[in-house]
Scaffold this motif. Sequence first.
Motif, PDB file in Angstrom:
ATOM      1  N   ASN A   1       8.742  26.106  51.685  1.00  0.00           N
ATOM      2  CA  ASN A   1       8.493  26.549  53.056  1.00  0.00           C
ATOM      3  C   ASN A   1       7.130  26.080  53.548  1.00  0.00           C
ATOM      4  O   ASN A   1       6.981  25.570  54.660  1.00  0.00           O
ATOM      5  CB  ASN A   1       8.573  28.073  53.144  1.00  0.00           C
ATOM      6  CG  ASN A   1       9.998  28.593  53.127  1.00  0.00           C
ATOM      7  OD1 ASN A   1      10.951  27.819  53.182  1.00  0.00           O
ATOM      8  ND2 ASN A   1      10.140  29.904  53.026  1.00  0.00           N
ATOM      9  N   VAL A   2       6.105  26.280  52.726  1.00  0.00           N
ATOM     10  CA  VAL A   2       4.744  25.912  53.123  1.00  0.00           C
ATOM     11  C   VAL A   2       4.661  24.425  53.445  1.00  0.00           C
ATOM     12  O   VAL A   2       4.176  24.018  54.515  1.00  0.00           O
ATOM     13  CB  VAL A   2       3.732  26.281  52.008  1.00  0.00           C
ATOM     14  CG1 VAL A   2       2.363  25.670  52.306  1.00  0.00           C
ATOM     15  CG2 VAL A   2       3.611  27.790  51.875  1.00  0.00           C
ATOM     16  N   PHE A   3       5.127  23.589  52.535  1.00  0.00           N
ATOM     17  CA  PHE A   3       4.940  22.153  52.713  1.00  0.00           C
ATOM     18  C   PHE A   3       5.916  21.572  53.735  1.00  0.00           C
ATOM     19  O   PHE A   3       5.585  20.588  54.412  1.00  0.00           O
ATOM     20  CB  PHE A   3       5.068  21.440  51.368  1.00  0.00           C
ATOM     21  CG  PHE A   3       3.940  21.767  50.432  1.00  0.00           C
ATOM     22  CD1 PHE A   3       2.640  21.408  50.745  1.00  0.00           C
ATOM     23  CD2 PHE A   3       4.165  22.451  49.250  1.00  0.00           C
ATOM     24  CE1 PHE A   3       1.589  21.714  49.896  1.00  0.00           C
ATOM     25  CE2 PHE A   3       3.130  22.757  48.387  1.00  0.00           C
ATOM     26  CZ  PHE A   3       1.832  22.387  48.716  1.00  0.00           C
ATOM     27  N   ALA A   4       7.107  22.154  53.868  1.00  0.00           N
ATOM     28  CA  ALA A   4       8.046  21.667  54.884  1.00  0.00           C
ATOM     29  C   ALA A   4       7.497  21.924  56.282  1.00  0.00           C
ATOM     30  O   ALA A   4       7.551  21.042  57.159  1.00  0.00           O
ATOM     31  CB  ALA A   4       9.408  22.333  54.709  1.00  0.00           C
ATOM     32  N   ILE A   5       6.959  23.130  56.507  1.00  0.00           N
ATOM     33  CA  ILE A   5       6.366  23.440  57.813  1.00  0.00           C
ATOM     34  C   ILE A   5       5.151  22.561  58.061  1.00  0.00           C
ATOM     35  O   ILE A   5       4.945  22.020  59.151  1.00  0.00           O
ATOM     36  CB  ILE A   5       5.996  24.932  57.892  1.00  0.00           C
ATOM     37  CG1 ILE A   5       7.255  25.793  57.810  1.00  0.00           C
ATOM     38  CG2 ILE A   5       5.237  25.240  59.186  1.00  0.00           C
ATOM     39  CD1 ILE A   5       6.981  27.269  57.636  1.00  0.00           C
ATOM     40  N   MET A   6       4.336  22.377  57.015  1.00  0.00           N
ATOM     41  CA  MET A   6       3.154  21.543  57.168  1.00  0.00           C
ATOM     42  C   MET A   6       3.531  20.101  57.438  1.00  0.00           C
ATOM     43  O   MET A   6       2.835  19.396  58.181  1.00  0.00           O
ATOM     44  CB  MET A   6       2.289  21.644  55.903  1.00  0.00           C
ATOM     45  CG  MET A   6       0.917  21.000  56.052  1.00  0.00           C
ATOM     46  SD  MET A   6      -0.066  21.740  57.365  1.00  0.00           S
ATOM     47  CE  MET A   6      -0.674  20.273  58.191  1.00  0.00           C
ATOM     48  N   SER A   7       4.637  19.638  56.894  1.00  0.00           N
ATOM     49  CA  SER A   7       5.097  18.279  57.169  1.00  0.00           C
ATOM     50  C   SER A   7       5.467  18.108  58.643  1.00  0.00           C
ATOM     51  O   SER A   7       5.168  17.075  59.260  1.00  0.00           O
ATOM     52  CB  SER A   7       6.301  17.934  56.288  1.00  0.00           C
ATOM     53  OG  SER A   7       5.921  17.780  54.941  1.00  0.00           O
ATOM     54  N   LEU A   8       6.125  19.125  59.214  1.00  0.00           N
ATOM     55  CA  LEU A   8       6.458  19.060  60.637  1.00  0.00           C
ATOM     56  C   LEU A   8       5.192  19.040  61.486  1.00  0.00           C
ATOM     57  O   LEU A   8       5.089  18.279  62.457  1.00  0.00           O
ATOM     58  CB  LEU A   8       7.341  20.247  61.022  1.00  0.00           C
ATOM     59  CG  LEU A   8       8.762  20.253  60.452  1.00  0.00           C
ATOM     60  CD1 LEU A   8       9.455  21.571  60.765  1.00  0.00           C
ATOM     61  CD2 LEU A   8       9.563  19.079  61.002  1.00  0.00           C
TER      62      LEU A   8
END
Length: 294
Positions: free
Chosen positions: A135-142
Amino acid sequence: MSAWRRLLPPFLLALAAAPTDAVSKSWCCLTEMAVVPNVYNVGHGECTGGLLYHTSRPPSGSWPSDPDTLLLVVTTVLTNLVFVPGIVNNARRGMAFEMVVGTATFVTSSLYHLAEVVDRRVLDMNPGQWHRLDNVFAIMSLVATVGLWMDLPPGFHRDALRWGSMVMVVCFQELGPWSLICTLIPIVTSLIVFAWFLRANPAHWRLYNGNMARGLLAMAAAFICFFKGLDERRDAYRAFHGFWHVFMGTAVYFFTKGCVTRPTGRGGGGGSGEGGGVGEEESALGAKRDSKCQ
């Protein structure tokens, strides 16, 4: 120094003699989704239904190899390989932050889905733990993708935007990992910053090359697949979620092939809005890069 030497031993003794009740407490993070009966063997008292749970397959047990499990591995794990070309593009462009965040997203998403599908711990972490990291890195990727659209030059403003966004994402995910509001706030904030940037650099409203247009189309298809994949009862083999990976990875690939520098409304090639133009020579260089990115 002599004062410190006199005070340090009593301080260490007092610290060692301090009550240790807090050490013996069982801390629990009640942030995992609802536990499915007979799937996860939860036995942590107040932590029942929380993040601290055991998968039904022991770490030393055999890995499942039935056709259904293998198909789920393909649709949810192997589809993450589509993100690799975008990660490579970021490395070639010297975008170290985006490369690291993209790699972390690729790894955590793959291991989360793998742990979930095979119903066992992977690298000594359960699916819930991998899910939170994903969740953390997926949101940060967006959020980082929105930063790519701005093509900010290296410097204080770009670093502040990157690391400030990372802090925001981590804090809101700790507040509510499964909260839609906590997911959307960092993304919406990055879009507001982008809108403010466009106001100062109106030429960024245009798509200067086909890569950005292709990326936006792929991203639109990705979000359609993501929302259709939320109903797992109608998509038992997670095909829509797999296409979410495929289309999003494709979008990232095209975004990272976009030009490093695009001309802006202030006449410069930097695209940062920090103090206006940068001269005719650099502006011409930005236009030249544009022509190569069609």
